[in-house]
Design an enzyme around this catalytic site. Structure first.
Site, PDB file in Angstrom:
ATOM      1  N   LEU A  52       0.738  -1.163  -0.220  1.00  0.00           N
ATOM      2  CA  LEU A  52      -0.069   0.054   0.011  1.00  0.00           C
ATOM      3  C   LEU A  52       0.726   1.233   0.031  1.00  0.00           C
ATOM      4  O   LEU A  52       0.327   2.177  -0.402  1.00  0.00           O
ATOM      5  CB  LEU A  52      -0.912  -0.045   1.272  1.00  0.00           C
ATOM      6  N   ASN A  53       2.243   1.180   0.266  1.00  0.00           N
ATOM      7  CA  ASN A  53       3.092   2.335   0.559  1.00  0.00           C
ATOM      8  C   ASN A  53       3.430   3.062  -1.161  1.00  0.00           C
ATOM      9  O   ASN A  53       3.901   3.902  -1.169  1.00  0.00           O
ATOM     10  CB  ASN A  53       4.054   2.330   1.304  1.00  0.00           C
ATOM     11  N   ARG A  54       3.043   2.175  -1.915  1.00  0.00           N
ATOM     12  CA  ARG A  54       3.777   2.652  -3.372  1.00  0.00           C
ATOM     13  C   ARG A  54       2.709   2.304  -4.547  1.00  0.00           C
ATOM     14  O   ARG A  54       3.035   2.551  -5.613  1.00  0.00           O
ATOM     15  CB  ARG A  54       5.254   1.742  -3.385  1.00  0.00           C
ATOM     16  N   ASP A 112       8.192  -9.576 -11.717  1.00  0.00           N
ATOM     17  CA  ASP A 112       8.899  -9.644 -10.405  1.00  0.00           C
ATOM     18  C   ASP A 112       9.878 -10.766 -10.418  1.00  0.00           C
ATOM     19  O   ASP A 112      10.433 -11.110  -9.423  1.00  0.00           O
ATOM     20  CB  ASP A 112       8.217  -9.447  -9.162  1.00  0.00           C
ATOM     21  N   CYS A 168      27.582 -26.768   2.778  1.00  0.00           N
ATOM     22  CA  CYS A 168      28.373 -26.904   3.933  1.00  0.00           C
ATOM     23  C   CYS A 168      28.737 -25.720   4.665  1.00  0.00           C
ATOM     24  O   CYS A 168      28.869 -25.753   5.931  1.00  0.00           O
ATOM     25  CB  CYS A 168      29.955 -27.729   3.261  1.00  0.00           C
ATOM     26  N   CYS A 432      22.508 -16.448 -29.170  1.00  0.00           N
ATOM     27  CA  CYS A 432      21.645 -16.780 -27.991  1.00  0.00           C
ATOM     28  C   CYS A 432      20.799 -17.814 -28.690  1.00  0.00           C
ATOM     29  O   CYS A 432      20.065 -17.860 -29.961  1.00  0.00           O
ATOM     30  CB  CYS A 432      20.353 -15.391 -28.376  1.00  0.00           C
TER      31      CYS A 432
END
Length: 624
Positions: A52-54, A112, A168, A432
């Site tokens: 919600l902050n962005r 993402d 390890c 590629c």
């Protein structure tokens, strides 16, 4: 103000957006305000409080709802006459195939993760639809344009692998706090709250004649009548005490290392915690509520405060008690989630106790969460800038103005008085395997590796194929799909358990495999090279895939890569793929060499970023 030509291109365009997170919200808003009238959105995520902050199209009342659908509704409130279609689904679902992509004029990514990005790239190539790719992390961002046959595709340059650590090191000789975090979330958390059948080094006990094999097997099992606190102390003493003593028994290991200190609960915690806080019994949070908090139970209010060993030990026991008392139904099925407060508290506490044992500086919960969740905190203004740049490039694509395509980088600090650095795109990389069909090379022990290893670790994990088909000459070794009959499925499943050299059509040194994904319409060749020995530390999978033809370096230019330490993975090799030192420009100028530095980080917002060094590149490129 858009020109008449631009307005015409915009109004007639059908656009597909993939991702409705931080960049996606800004992008949808910008598309709508720029005059686009036919927009489709795919996103599988639901809204979380941390968004919600962005992600400004969402409100607290939307938490738990589909990002794609809520974003659509929010934009239609101020642009009610345009068409926005939302799909709450995974872009990798079968219905989103090449034919689905062909209906669009341009695809805009705000994803993402690398896997989904590769999938969309391949579908755009199959459908011959331009792709505008993007990413942000903090103050940094970039936008790139990929057009089949004209510019490089998203996979033309290798992406650096996540920072990895040998198992390890994680289990026996940690030297960094991130090692303790990986141990706490990938081993201890998974063992206690995930699949109970998994086996790992946490089962180790000191070699003691009094320790029966049953004791060693049942150390993580809680008896029906066993008190939660006593169970927590038993786990604490086992992983921070007896396991450390077992490690100390190997004197050779500690000749040139600092010896860890075994820690037992009786030396740190009071005899009974119930009388001290009495929290578990009185907690009013309902079963299954992921917002239950051990911090709140203990009265710890500041996540940025650095807690000592005693506080972390109390937090460890309290978090474990709350999992069993309030979320018992979830135990056995949990995986670590950075948005699960109790999970973050448990992992932070466990990592700090282990760090104390090995003489590693402790971290606050805020810092530990960032490391455990691979978080680089998002900056909303960067998302807005990148969204604007995506629309600018999309308009160029719609106008087919290829000479003006630009890869644009958003910088944290000005370079030559610029915060936005545009450079020309590059031609497709002839090496590629995705868009130029260059064969790959797989080094593998064909007598000890099964077909299942090849499918899981190479075809799916490395090549990102969802519905693979594998052929050796005219022999079909493996296939998946809904149209297969039971006999075919049985045959392919039987092949999975066979060694490569023992398949109906044996795969040996020099064999050439054809691997296809019909959904992605991708096909590539793999040249198999038999290899007997592998380095257990550097090549734990005992198979090495390569296929990038490195261009000869001139003037001492060498490719280099760097990784964000937070991108952690204990399952793969720590080697980084080579990156070509020479790339070809799209323009008519002669090819020039440049050094390409790439950093890979993950933002808690949306985007896995790969940031080339634009200041190096700009010396050889014309600025817009």
């Amino acid at each position: 103000m858009a020109t008449q030509e631009q307005q015409s291109a915009i109004k007639g365009a059908k656009v597909l957006m993939v991702g409705a997170g931080g960049i996606g919200c800004e992008l949808l808003k910008t598309l709508a305000l720029s005059g686009f009238e036919d927009i489709h959105i795919i996103d599988m995520d639901t809204i979380e409080v941390s968004n919600l902050n962005r992600q400004f199209l969402f409100r607290r009342s939307h938490v738990g709802q589909s990002k794609a659908k809520v974003a659509r509704d929010a934009v239609l409130r101020f642009r009610p006459h345009i068409n926005i279609s939302s799909y709450h689904a995974n872009v990798k679902n079968p219905e989103f195939d090449a034919d689905f992509f062909k209906q669009f004029d341009v695809v805009l990514n705000g994803l993402d993760n690398l896997d989904a990005r590769r999938h969309v790239n391949r579908l755009c190539l199959a459908a011959d639809i331009p792709l505008v790719e993007s990413g942000t992390t903090g103050f940094l961002g970039q936008v790139t344009v990929h057009v089949k046959g004209k510019t490089e595709c998203y996979e033309c340059q290798t992406k650096p692998a996540p920072k990895t650590y040998p198992v390890c090191t994680i289990t026996s000789t940690p030297t960094k706090f991130v090692h303790c975090i990986v141990w706490a979330k990938e081993l201890l958390f998974a063992k206690l709250f995930g699949d109970k059948n998994q086996d790992n080094d946490l089962n180790v006990r000191p070699n003691n004649a009094a320790s029966s094999s049953k004791e060693r097997e049942d150390v993580f099992e809680r008896a029906e009548d066993e008190d939660i606190e006593q169970y927590g102390r038993k786990i604490y003493d086992h992983v921070f005490g007896s396991n450390i003593e077992a490690a100390l028994a190997n004197e050779e290991t500690w000749k040139n290392r600092r010896r860890p200190r075994p820690i037992y609960s009786k030396d740190i915690l009071p005899e009974s915690l119930t009388q001290q806080n009495g929290i578990t019994q009185n907690c009013s949070v309902t079963d299954g509520d992921s917002m239950v908090s051990a911090m709140s139970s203990l009265g710890l209010k500041n996540p940025q405060e650095l807690w000592g060993l005693t506080q972390n030990s109390l937090l460890f026991i309290e978090a474990l008690k709350l999992f069993f008392a309030k979320r018992k139904k979830e135990i056995g099925h949990l995986t670590f989630d950075k948005d699960d407060q109790l999970a973050v508290e448990f992992v932070t506490a466990a990592a700090n106790i282990r760090a104390e044992s090995f003489g590693i500086p402790l971290h606050s919960l805020f810092e530990a969460k960032g490391i455990a969740g691979n978080i680089v905190h998002a900056v909303a203004t960067t998302n807005a800038i990148i969204a604007g740049l995506i629309v600018i490039e999309a308009i160029k694509v719609l106008k087919k103005d290829a000479n003006k395509y630009r890869m644009t980088y958003c910088l944290e600090h000005p370079s030559r008085k610029m915060l936005l650095m545009p450079v020309e795109p590059f031609e497709p990389n002839p090496a590629c395997y995705v868009c130029s069909k260059t064969p790959l090379v797989l080094e593998i022990n064909t007598q000890k590796s099964k077909l299942r290893d090849l499918v899981d670790r190479i075809v799916k994990a490395k090549l990102g194929m969802n519905l693979p088909l594998i052929m050796h000459g005219a022999s079909l070794l493996y296939e998946v799909g809904d149209d297969l009959d039971d006999i075919m499925v049985a045959n392919y499943n039987a092949n999975l358990e066979k060694y490569l050299s023992e398949l109906p059509s044996p795969v040996v040194n020099g064999s050439i495999l054809t691997v296809e994904d019909l959904q992605q319409e991708l096909s590539c060749k793999i040249n198999v090279k038999h290899r007997e020995e592998f380095d257990e530390e550097k090549e734990p999978e005992e198979m090495v895939l390569s296929g990038w033809t490195q261009s000869p370096a001139t003037n001492g230019d060498n490719a280099s890569t760097s990784n964000n330490e937070n991108a952690i993975d204990v399952t793969e090799s720590s080697s980084v793929a080579e990156i070509p030192t020479k790339k070809r420009r799209l323009s008519e100028f002669q090819p020039e060499n440049h050094k390409k530095e790439i950093e890979k980080v993950e933002s808690e917002d949306d985007d896995l970023m790969e940031i080339e060094n634009p200041m190096v590149m700009s010396k050889k490129k014309k600025r817009v």
